[in-house]
Design an enzyme around this catalytic site. Structure first.
Site, mmCIF file in Angstrom:
data_model
loop_
_atom_site.group_PDB
_atom_site.id
_atom_site.type_symbol
_atom_site.label_atom_id
_atom_site.label_comp_id
_atom_site.label_asym_id
_atom_site.label_seq_id
_atom_site.Cartn_x
_atom_site.Cartn_y
_atom_site.Cartn_z
ATOM 1 N N HIS A 116 0.879 -1.201 -0.077
ATOM 2 C CA HIS A 116 0.087 0.005 0.090
ATOM 3 C C HIS A 116 0.885 1.179 -0.124
ATOM 4 O O HIS A 116 0.637 2.090 -0.618
ATOM 5 C CB HIS A 116 -0.879 0.038 1.192
ATOM 6 C CG HIS A 116 -1.665 -1.233 1.201
ATOM 7 N ND1 HIS A 116 -2.161 -2.078 2.437
ATOM 8 C CD2 HIS A 116 -2.099 -1.974 0.204
ATOM 9 C CE1 HIS A 116 -2.719 -2.892 2.192
ATOM 10 N NE2 HIS A 116 -2.761 -3.204 1.160
ATOM 11 N N ARG B 151 -9.149 3.561 -8.959
ATOM 12 C CA ARG B 151 -9.261 2.517 -8.053
ATOM 13 C C ARG B 151 -9.839 2.916 -6.857
ATOM 14 O O ARG B 151 -8.939 3.261 -5.885
ATOM 15 C CB ARG B 151 -7.765 2.063 -7.772
ATOM 16 C CG ARG B 151 -6.991 1.485 -8.957
ATOM 17 C CD ARG B 151 -5.569 1.141 -8.513
ATOM 18 N NE ARG B 151 -4.884 0.130 -9.482
ATOM 19 C CZ ARG B 151 -3.976 0.457 -10.437
ATOM 20 N NH1 ARG B 151 -3.346 1.672 -10.411
ATOM 21 N NH2 ARG B 151 -3.409 -0.513 -10.960
ATOM 22 N N ARG C 208 -13.856 1.985 -10.692
ATOM 23 C CA ARG C 208 -13.936 0.689 -10.550
ATOM 24 C C ARG C 208 -14.181 0.312 -8.988
ATOM 25 O O ARG C 208 -13.684 0.694 -8.075
ATOM 26 C CB ARG C 208 -12.268 0.087 -10.733
ATOM 27 C CG ARG C 208 -12.291 -1.504 -10.261
ATOM 28 C CD ARG C 208 -11.040 -2.113 -10.698
ATOM 29 N NE ARG C 208 -9.967 -1.674 -9.554
ATOM 30 C CZ ARG C 208 -8.774 -2.221 -9.603
ATOM 31 N NH1 ARG C 208 -8.484 -2.810 -10.786
ATOM 32 N NH2 ARG C 208 -7.935 -1.799 -8.575
ATOM 33 N N ASN D 214 -1.905 -6.167 -15.508
ATOM 34 C CA ASN D 214 -0.996 -6.654 -14.441
ATOM 35 C C ASN D 214 -1.644 -8.033 -14.007
ATOM 36 O O ASN D 214 -0.874 -9.015 -13.666
ATOM 37 C CB ASN D 214 -1.079 -5.730 -13.173
ATOM 38 C CG ASN D 214 -0.900 -4.246 -13.210
ATOM 39 O OD1 ASN D 214 -0.184 -4.136 -14.524
ATOM 40 N ND2 ASN D 214 -1.427 -3.416 -12.577
ATOM 41 N N ASP D 215 -2.877 -8.105 -13.659
ATOM 42 C CA ASP D 215 -3.530 -9.477 -13.381
ATOM 43 C C ASP D 215 -3.346 -10.312 -14.436
ATOM 44 O O ASP D 215 -3.090 -11.474 -14.511
ATOM 45 C CB ASP D 215 -4.947 -9.248 -12.792
ATOM 46 C CG ASP D 215 -4.832 -8.806 -11.474
ATOM 47 O OD1 ASP D 215 -4.002 -9.597 -10.541
ATOM 48 O OD2 ASP D 215 -5.514 -7.964 -10.866
ATOM 49 N N CYS E 34 -5.615 -0.971 -19.020
ATOM 50 C CA CYS E 34 -5.076 -0.079 -17.966
ATOM 51 C C CYS E 34 -4.056 -0.613 -16.931
ATOM 52 O O CYS E 34 -3.976 -0.047 -15.982
ATOM 53 C CB CYS E 34 -6.489 0.248 -17.053
ATOM 54 S SG CYS E 34 -7.211 -1.141 -16.269
#
Ligand code: PEP
Ligand code: MG
Length: 747
Positions: free
Chosen positions: A364, A471, A507, A629-630, A677
């Site tokens: 974080h 986000r 999102r 990314n995922d 993204c």
């Protein structure tokens, strides 16, 4: 001191203190110390080896070995018995040194006559400073008492070294924390910064390691521990209704604070002549040494708790509070073992850079540092032991490198780099208003990723055409409790105000995996990245999702609204989430709230399965955004958080591009708007290739918009597509070499 009594040990420490009090030069002091240790221990030899550089030890003083070998005899870390002690940080005690593992004979010292060997590491809070050795002719193993006494002496030597008591001529006797040092870590946020160290947790300095009134020291320790216990109990009371994780940490604190073993060991050290603070620090050093060795993350965390607790105790004992009265230096670079997102936000943009000893790319703190565009290096091991407040420091976020107290030549090369980056920034600023139209006339929509209010000014300064990914979980992550609906309404409406009519894609909450809300019950999953996260949580426990949807609709207050659901793996999940939106809209209507002027509902394509969903899904979905990314981590089965495997697979890998091509084709058939993204959208080479594959909207960090646009303006996407297609036909693993080659010929 063969009988090793406490009073003998205290006598030795008393003599050490006398040695410390003289105003002799460092060498004379070291000589005197080796003499008095050998004398007190009844050994023929006592030697002190100090680090000359990170992996070389130098014999700096001896009683008993040949005097001409002082400052001549050197060994590498791990070499010989002395090197073994230094490397392992563990005691070596043997009656027969020549037969011991790793023994290496140093002829110039004349040590062949000595059979028994006792080597003790000299270290302070995990920082290796040297080795203290006693040797004797008769083959005997030193008793536990003798080892213990010498450990106490080594601890005092470490404190003396820290206080500069051995400073003299020569590299091994140079003052500590003055040499330049380089740390190699990982990139948390790109960018370069020059400034001065600001330690998040300032070091506690102990000026009185030896004390002659053990009763008084015992009292001081007990008083301080009582104060500590009361403090921990109070913290526990205050957080009874709060966050579980914090409670667990506090329980662990309380356990340590009441631990009999911990207290007993410190009391024994005091009985042998250490001051209360030196006794605490000795325990802390041991915990740090263990921390470096254990792999188990739970145990490491508990050792870190003990470390924090020792720091608290030291602050009570020395009166050196966290608020030391020191002021932030100019151009502060924060140096910390780790830091939470809340603390980091408090420092805010006043920081020029951040260096963490732990931390991870996906932490974080990294997310916040990115939002604030502050260069961040993570995993800079041992930096908190080396750095002092105010030290000059250079942070190279691009390479994950930190230079502490750098040489002049390093500084000037670094400044050149910063100047080049500033030039580039000026160039990017000059094209801020220019639309991203490629050489062959394709308009690429460049939008930005955001998540904090701090991001919003970038909407204007970067030239982004909107927010392609907001986000929303970041607002949840940086708090200690679940935000209220009214707070979310206020926040989202400020976001829409700041966007001044530009499109913002919100999102919905993407929690789970690495994003764990501090106030939610942690779920113990064997593989959280593949676990109960994002839309899966949203659908199974729809309370929070409904609250968020309501907040979004109310914040829009009649304006256009775009909502995107994360981590959709099959069409049904999208339909179920969409049904929640429909229900919320109906409810809001009944309640008399204005409905959005237009409402777009999309999904993130982050799992390979969704790329192969029935065509009807592509017809139904409002828009799609590829979460690279995922998607990449699941496509290659390579954890995005795992540095070892993460870099192994290139985004420009032919197979991955085939997947992208397929998604573009399927969206093309149904006319579904498509964007990308993930982080790759902000990397210029990757970005032009994604555009060449047919993606027309790229969403990235604001700082990346300039570099990406600059390259897009110079690129003919049609030609680049041909290069990519040819390379794929040739069967390459990655098209990158072909693309780089083409770019070098078409600068
Ligand atoms: C992604 O997965 O590419 C993405 C943009 O989402 P996040 O990084 O927040 O998981
Ligand atoms: Mg994702």
């Amino acid at each position: 001191m063969a009988d090793g009594t406490e009073s003998e040990s205290r006598k030795l420490l008393g003599r050490l203190r006398e040695a410390m009090a003289t105003d002799e030069a460092g060498q004379a002091r070291l000589d005197r110390i080796t003499h008095l240790i050998a004398d007190s221990m009844g050994t023929e030899v006592c030697s002190i080896y100090l680090f000359r550089d990170v992996d070389t030890l130098e014999l700096c003083a001896t009683e008993g070995l040949k005097p001409e070998s002082v400052h001549q005899t050197r060994m590498r870390l791990g070499e010989g018995l002395v090197g073994r002690v230094a490397k392992s940080g563990k005691v070596v005690n043997t009656p027969d040194a020549p037969s011991a593992k790793g023994f290496r004979y140093m002829p110039e010292t004349g040590e062949e006559r000595y059979s028994s060997f006792l080597g003790i590491p000299v270290q302070r809070l995990g920082e290796k400073l040297g080795v203290l050795v006693v040797q004797s002719r008769d083959a005997r193993e030193f008793s536990a008492d003798e080892v213990y006494a010498l450990e106490v002496v080594a601890m005092v030597l470490a404190e003396m070294a820290e206080l500069g008591a051995f400073v003299g001529e020569g590299a091994a006797l140079s003052p500590l924390h003055q040499k330049s040092a380089m740390f190699r870590g990982g990139t948390g946020q790109e960018g370069a910064a020059e400034g001065h160290v600001w330690l998040h947790e300032p070091r506690v300095v102990i000026t009185n390691p030896i004390a002659d009134d053990p009763h008084r020291e015992m009292e001081r320790l007990n008083e301080a521990v009582d104060e500590l216990r009361v403090g921990v109990d109070k913290m526990l009371e205050m957080s009874q209704n709060g966050d579980k994780e914090q409670l667990q940490v506090l329980e662990a604190y309380r356990m340590f604070a009441n631990s009999k073993g911990w207290m007993r060991r410190m009391e024994e050290d005091i009985a042998r002549g250490l001051s209360a603070e030196a006794a605490v620090e000795k325990e802390q050093s041991l915990a740090r040494a263990r921390m470096g060795q254990v792999q188990d993350s739970y145990l490491r965390e508990r050792l870190a708790d003990l470390d924090d607790l020792s720091n608290r105790l030291l602050r009570i004992l020395t009166g050196q509070g966290k608020q030391t009265g020191a002021e932030l230096p100019p151009d502060p670079i924060l140096v910390a073992r780790n830091i939470g997102p809340g603390d980091l936000l408090e420092y805010g943009r006043s920081l020029k850079g951040i260096v963490l000893e732990e931390g991870s790319v996906g932490s974080h703190a990294a997310i916040v540092a990115r939002a604030l565009a502050i260069p961040l290096v993570v995993h800079a091991e041992r930096i908190t032991t080396e750095a002092l407040n105010g030290d000059q420091i250079l942070v190279d976020g691009d390479q994950g490198v930190v230079h502490l107290r750098p040489e002049e030549s390093v500084v000037s090369a670094f400044r050149d780099k910063i100047a080049m980056q500033a030039d580039a920034q000026a160039r990017y600023a000059s094209i801020r208003e220019t639309p991203a139209i490629t050489k062959d006339g394709q308009h690429i929509n460049l939008v930005m990723n955001a998540g904090l209010m701090a991001d919003l000014p970038s909407l204007e300064s970067s030239g982004a055409e909107g927010v392609g990914l907001f986000r929303t979980e970041l607002q949840f992550l940086v708090r200690n409790q679940m935000p209220k609906r009214s707070e979310l309404v206020a926040l989202y409406s400020r976001v829409l105000d700041a966007a001044k009519g530009k499109r913002v894609v919100f999102r919905t909450l993407d929690i789970g995996s690495d994003k764990v809300l501090p106030y939610m019950k942690p779920t113990d999953e064997p593989n959280p990245a593949l676990g109960w996260r994002a839309i899966r949580v949203g659908l199974d426990k729809p309370g929070v999702m409904r609250m968020q949807l309501q907040a979004l609709i109310r914040a829009a207050n009649g304006r256009a609204l775009s909502i995107m659901f994360p981590f959709v793996a099959q069409a049904e999940e999208y339909h179920a989430a969409r049904a929640e939106v429909d229900k919320t809209i109906a409810r809001e209507k009944v309640l008399g709230h204005p409905l959005p002027e237009t409402l777009e509902i999309g999904a993130m394509l982050e799992t390979p399965s969704l790329a192969f969903a029935p065509q009807k899904f592509f017809d139904d979905v409002g828009f799609l955004s590829i979460g690279g990314n995922d998607l990449k981590q699941f496509f290659f089965a390579a954890d995005r958080e795992n540095e070892r495997v993460r870099r192994r697979y290139d985004t420009l890998n032919s197979s991955f591009l085939s997947l992208i091509e397929r998604i573009v084709e399927r969206c093309g058939i149904s006319g579904t708007p498509l964007s990308f993204c993930g982080e790759d959208a902000g990397r210029p080479i990757e970005a032009i290739c994604l555009a060449a594959m047919g993606i027309r909207t790229l969403s990235m960090r604001p700082a990346s918009i300039g570099p990406v646009k600059s390259l897009l303006l110079r690129t003919d996407l049609g030609e680049l597509r041909k290069i990519i297609t040819d390379a794929r036909h040739r069967g390459v693993q990655s098209v990158r070499p072909a693309v780089m080659d083409w770019l070098s010929q078409n600068p």
